[in-house]
Design a protein around this motif. Structure first.
Motif, PDB file in Angstrom:
ATOM      1  N   ILE A  84       0.841  -1.191   0.000  1.00 33.69           N
ATOM      2  CA  ILE A  84       0.000   0.000   0.000  1.00 33.69           C
ATOM      3  C   ILE A  84       0.875   1.240   0.000  1.00 33.69           C
ATOM      4  CG2 ILE A  84      -1.781   1.283   1.257  1.00 33.69           C
ATOM      5  CD1 ILE A  84      -2.509  -1.590   2.429  1.00 33.69           C
ATOM      6  N   ALA A  85       0.705   2.055  -1.053  1.00 33.83           N
ATOM      7  CA  ALA A  85       1.470   3.291  -1.164  1.00 33.83           C
ATOM      8  C   ALA A  85       0.531   4.463  -0.979  1.00 33.83           C
ATOM      9  CB  ALA A  85       2.144   3.356  -2.535  1.00 33.83           C
ATOM     10  N   VAL A 110       6.118   2.751   1.507  1.00 34.99           N
ATOM     11  CA  VAL A 110       5.146   1.738   1.100  1.00 34.99           C
ATOM     12  C   VAL A 110       5.021   0.710   2.216  1.00 34.99           C
ATOM     13  CG1 VAL A 110       4.662  -0.081  -0.580  1.00 34.99           C
ATOM     14  CG2 VAL A 110       5.696   2.070  -1.340  1.00 34.99           C
ATOM     15  N   THR A 131      -4.651   7.256   4.993  1.00 35.49           N
ATOM     16  CA  THR A 131      -4.365   8.657   4.674  1.00 35.49           C
ATOM     17  C   THR A 131      -5.203   9.563   5.568  1.00 35.49           C
ATOM     18  OG1 THR A 131      -6.140   8.763   3.075  1.00 35.49           O
ATOM     19  CG2 THR A 131      -3.967   8.211   2.212  1.00 35.49           C
ATOM     20  N   SER A 143      -5.507   3.681  -7.157  1.00 42.32           N
ATOM     21  CA  SER A 143      -5.098   2.816  -8.247  1.00 42.32           C
ATOM     22  C   SER A 143      -4.910   1.424  -7.656  1.00 42.32           C
ATOM     23  CB  SER A 143      -3.781   3.359  -8.827  1.00 42.32           C
ATOM     24  OG  SER A 143      -3.527   2.736 -10.043  1.00 42.32           O
ATOM     25  N   GLU A 160      -4.041  -2.598  -8.265  1.00 41.75           N
ATOM     26  CA  GLU A 160      -3.351  -3.442  -9.243  1.00 41.75           C
ATOM     27  C   GLU A 160      -3.470  -4.914  -8.863  1.00 41.75           C
ATOM     28  OE1 GLU A 160       0.606  -2.016  -9.985  1.00 41.75           O
ATOM     29  OE2 GLU A 160       1.123  -3.839 -11.117  1.00 41.75           O
ATOM     30  N   THR A 208      -8.080   2.260 -12.034  1.00 37.01           N
ATOM     31  CA  THR A 208      -7.827   3.578 -11.442  1.00 37.01           C
ATOM     32  C   THR A 208      -9.160   4.325 -11.430  1.00 37.01           C
ATOM     33  OG1 THR A 208      -5.607   3.562 -12.319  1.00 37.01           O
ATOM     34  CG2 THR A 208      -6.469   5.689 -11.637  1.00 37.01           C
ATOM     35  N   ARG A 252      -1.447  -4.634  -5.045  1.00 37.86           N
ATOM     36  CA  ARG A 252      -0.876  -3.316  -4.756  1.00 37.86           C
ATOM     37  C   ARG A 252      -1.968  -2.248  -4.869  1.00 37.86           C
ATOM     38  NH1 ARG A 252       4.394  -1.167  -4.944  1.00 37.86           N
ATOM     39  NH2 ARG A 252       4.341   1.097  -5.237  1.00 37.86           N
ATOM     40  N   THR A 271      -2.394   2.006  -4.664  1.00 41.23           N
ATOM     41  CA  THR A 271      -1.730   3.310  -4.578  1.00 41.23           C
ATOM     42  C   THR A 271      -2.786   4.386  -4.392  1.00 41.23           C
ATOM     43  OG1 THR A 271      -0.068   2.461  -6.112  1.00 41.23           O
ATOM     44  CG2 THR A 271      -0.091   4.843  -5.735  1.00 41.23           C
ATOM     45  N   SER A 289      -3.469   8.396  -4.132  1.00 42.38           N
ATOM     46  CA  SER A 289      -2.782   9.663  -4.447  1.00 42.38           C
ATOM     47  C   SER A 289      -3.786  10.809  -4.583  1.00 42.38           C
ATOM     48  CB  SER A 289      -1.999   9.510  -5.748  1.00 42.38           C
ATOM     49  OG  SER A 289      -2.860   9.070  -6.769  1.00 42.38           O
TER      50      SER A 289
END
Lengths: 430, 185
Positions: B56-57, B63, B105, B114, B116, B124, B181, B183, B185
Motif C-alpha cells: 500500500i502506497a 510503502v 491517509t 489505483s 493493481e 484507477t 498493490r 496506490t 494519491s
C-alpha cells in the motif's frame, strides 16, 4: 363494488364503451411498460459483462502459464512462477462467464470444464514432476484450451452483439406499441371529456325545463342568456288556471296534467311573438316580452291565448275551467326588477280571479254530468330522451328571442329603475 | 428399494463421503484426471492470512505491505450479494473502501486510487466515486479468507444485490480481484 357496477350500467352506451376502452388501453399500457422495463434490464444484463474480454484474457493467461511451465522444464527454477500463474488462472476461471442475461453458451461451459481439468493435471504435475512426456501432454492440453478460448472470444463477440440487437429490436417495438396505446388513451380521454361537457350542458338544460310541459321554468329568469343585456321596456303576464283543483279532484291528476300540457301548447303557439313562455309552477304560467312594443306584443299574445284556450278546452271537453291573467309592465332592470313586476302581475291576476270566482259560484259551473275530458297532449313522456329533446328544441327557440330584442333595441331604452307609471291590466276570460 | 431403512442409507452416505475425502490423494483419481478441487490444488504459500501480500502506497510516507489479518483488524463491512460472474448470493466481508482509505491517509488528502492485480490488471478511479457506490475491499467469502486461486488475497465488490441500478459495465470493470498493490494519491 355493486354501486360502481350500478353506476356503470346507468351510463350511456358510448360512454360505457369508451370507459371500457380506457381501462383496456390503460391495462395494456401498464403491461407494455412492464415488458419494456424487463427488456431494458435484459439489455443491460446481456451487454453488461464484457465476455469477449474475459475469454481473450483467459487465453493470454493460458499462454503465460505454458511459458512458465516451459521455463520450469528448462531448469530455470520457474516452478514458483508457474504455480503463481496456475493460481491466477484458477482464480480467473471462477469468474469466466458461460451465460449472459440467462442465455447459456454451451461452448463456454465445455471450454471451462476442459481448462479446469487441464489446470488440475498441471497442478499435479507441478507438485510431483514426472516424465517429459507428461509435461508435453499437459502443455498440449493447455494449447488446445488456448485455442478454444480464442474461438470463444470471437463467438461471444458476435453472439452477444446479436442478443443485444434482438433485445433492442424488441424494446423498440414495445416502445412503439406503448406510444400507440398512449395516443389511443389520449384520444379516448378527449372524447370522454367532450361527452362529460355535453352531458353537463344537457343536465343544465334539463334543470331549466319543466318536465311536464316542456316549457322553461323559473330558472330562465336567472339565466342571462334569455334576458336582455341592457335596460328594456318589459311586459309580463301571469296566467293562472281557474278551478284547476276541481279538474284534479274530479278526473284525477293525469287529466290535470293533460290540461296543463294543453295550456302549454296553446301558450307556445299563441305567444310566439313574446320572448319568454314559462311554467312558474302548479297551474301558473308566465309570458314575458322585452323591448319595443313589449306591451302590445304581450297583449296580442294574451288575446290569442284566451281564444286558443277557449277553443281547445271546448274541443277536448274541459268544461268549467278558465284562465285568469294579470299583466304588469315596466323597464327591465335586472332579475330583481322582473321579480317585482311578476309580483305585481300576480296581485293583479289574483284580484281578477277572486272577482271571477264569486261570479262562477253564483252561476254554478262544472256540472256533475260533465263528460271526462279527452285531451291527449301531442307531447312527451314516451321516453326520457324524447322529452329531453322536446325541451331542448322548445328552449332554443325561446332563448333566441330576448337576445334578438335586447340587441336591436336595448340601447335605445333609457336605463333606470322600474317605471313608476307602469300599468296593471286585468284580462278576464269569457 | 423398500428393504433399505434410513440407517442403511445414512451409513452408505457416510462411507461415500469418506471415500470422496480420501480420493484426492489416490493414484486412481489422479490417473482419471479429475475429482480434485482446483482451488486447493493451486494453493500458494502467500495464501496464508498472515502473509504480507498487499503493498500500500499512500500520498506520502513509505510503502507498507499488509496481510489479510491486518485488513481484518479494520472495521468490517458485510456484503450479501451476487457478483457479476456468479448469480448465487455470497456473504462477503472486508473493510469498506472508505474505511480502508481513511486508515491509510488523512481525510481528503487523496482523491484517486489505483488498484493493481497480480496479473497486471489495473483499475484507477476517483475515491469519491467508489465510496459513493459502496465499494468494499473483500477479504473473506462465506467466512473464509480467499486463496489466489479463488480471487484472493482481496477483491473489490459493490452492493449489487441491494442497489441493482449500479450493476452496469463500468462497475463490473472495477470489480478487480487478486489485488496485490494499492496506490492512493
Amino acid at each position: 363494488m355493486g354501486r360502481l357496477v350500478r353506476h356503470l350500467t346507468g351510463i350511456g352506451g358510448l360512454t360505457r364503451l369508451l370507459i371500457v376502452f380506457t381501462c383496456l388501453f390503460a391495462g395494456l399500457a401498464i403491461a407494455m411498460s412492464q415488458r419494456i422495463q424487463a427488456s431494458q434490464t435484459q439489455v443491460i444484463a446481456i451487454s453488461g459483462y464484457n465476455m469477449e474480454f474475459a475469454y481473450t484474457r483467459t487465453q493470454v493467461e493460458i499462454i503465460k502459464l505454458q511459458a512458465a511451465l516451459l521455463q520450469s522444464r528448462l531448469g530455470d527454477g520457474g516452478e514458483d512462477e508457474a504455480r503463481l500463474q496456475l493460481a491466477i488462472l484458477a482464480g480467473r476461471l471462477t469468474t469466466v462467464p458461460s451465460s449472459v442475461g440467462g442465455i447459456v453458451f454451451p461452448e463456454a461451459e465445455k471450454a471451462k470444464r476442459d481448462l479446469s481439468e487441464s489446470l488440475k493435471a498441471t497442478a499435479r504435475f507441478l507438485a510431483d514432476p514426472l516424465s517429459e512426456a507428461e509435461a508435453l501432454a499437459a502443455s498440449e492440453r493447455l494449447s488446445a484450451d488456448a485455442r478454444a478460448f480464442t474461438g470463444l472470444g470471437a463467438l461471444a463477440n458476435t453472439r452477444q452483439a446479436g442478443l443485444v440487437e434482438r433485445a433492442q429490436e424488441r424494446l423498440q417495438h414495445d416502445i412503439a406499441m406503448l406510444n400507440l396505446l398512449l395516443v389511443h388513451l389520449v384520444f379516448v380521454g378527449l372524447v370522454l371529456v367532450a361527452l362529460v361537457i355535453a352531458e353537463r350542458a344537457r343536465f343544465a338544460r334539463a334543470a331549466e325545463t319543466d318536465s311536464l310541459t316542456g316549457l322553461g321554468n323559473r330558472l330562465h329568469l336567472k339565466n342571462p342568456a334569455y334576458l336582455p343585456a341592457a335596460s328594456a321596456s318589459t311586459a309580463v303576464a301571469v296566467i293562472d288556471v281557474d278551478r284547476f283543483k276541481q279538474v284534479n279532484d274530479r278526473w284525477g291528476h293525469a287529466t290535470g296534467d293533460d290540461l296543463l300540457r294543453l295550456i302549454a301548447d296553446v301558450l307556445r303557439r299563441e305567444a310566439s311573438g313574446c320572448d319568454l313562455t314559462l311554467r312558474l309552477g302548479g297551474d301558473e304560467f308566465l309570458i314575458v316580452a322585452f323591448g319595443p312594443e313589449a306591451r302590445a306584443r304581450l297583449d296580442a299574445g294574451c288575446a290569442g291565448i284566451e281564444r286558443g284556450f277557449l277553443l281547445e278546452t271546448r274541443r277536448h271537453g274541459f268544461s268549467g275551467v278558465g284562465l285568469s291573467i294579470g299583466i304588469a309592465e315596466g323597464a327591465w332592470d335586472g332579475p330583481q326588477g322582473i321579480d317585482a313586476l311578476i309580483g305585481r302581475a300576480d296581485m293583479a291576476m289574483y284580484g281578477e280571479k277572486n272577482r271571477r270566482c264569486v261570479e262562477a259560484s253564483a252561476s254554478g259551473e262544472m256540472r256533475a254530468d260533465a263528460v271526462m275530458p279527452s285531451y291527449r297532449a301531442p307531447a312527451p313522456a314516451r321516453g326520457r330522451l324524447l322529452s329531453l329533446l322536446r325541451a331542448i328544441v322548445s328552449r332554443s327557440s325561446a332563448a333566441d328571442a330576448p337576445r334578438r330584442s335586447a340587441r336591436s333595441h336595448g340601447s335605445s331604452v333609457a336605463p333606470g329603475a322600474m317605471s313608476p307609471g307602469a300599468t296593471e291590466t286585468d284580462l278576464t276570460i269569457a | 428399494m423398500g428393504h433399505f431403512n434410513r440407517r442403511d442409507l445414512l451409513v452408505a452416505a457416510i462411507l461415500a463421503g469418506t471415500a470422496g475425502l480420501l480420493a484426492p490423494g489416490s493414484r486412481t483419481a489422479r490417473a482419471a484426471g479429475g475429482g480434485d478441487d482446483l482451488t486447493d490444488l493451486a494453493r500458494l504459500p502467500m495464501d496464508k492470512p498472515d502473509a504480507p501480500v498487499i503493498a500500500i502506497a499512500g500520498p506520502s510516507g513509505p510503502v507498507r505491505t499488509v496481510s489479510r489479518e491486518d485488513l481484518a483488524g479494520l472495521e468490517q463491512t458485510v456484503l450479501t450479494t451476487h457478483m457479476p460472474w456468479s448469480p448465487e448470493v455470497h456473504h462477503l466481508e472486508g473493510p469498506s473502501l472508505a474505511r480502508f482509505v481513511s486508515s491509510f491517509t488523512q481525510k481528503d488528502a487523496a482523491d484517486e486510487i489505483s488498484i493493481e492485480a497480480i496479473d497486471g490488471f489495473i483499475v484507477t478511479a476517483p475515491i469519491a466515486e467508489l465510496v459513493a457506490d459502496g465499494a468494499v475491499l473483500v477479504i473473506r467469502q462465506d467466512g473464509d479468507f480467499l486463496p489466489v486461486s479463488a480471487k484472493g488475497p482481496a477483491f473489490v465488490m459493490f452492493p449489487f444485490e441491494e442497489r441493482p441500478e449500479i450493476a452496469d459495465r463500468s462497475r463490473f470493470g472495477r470489480c478487480i480481484w487478486q489485488i496485490t498493490r494499492i496506490t492512493i494519491s
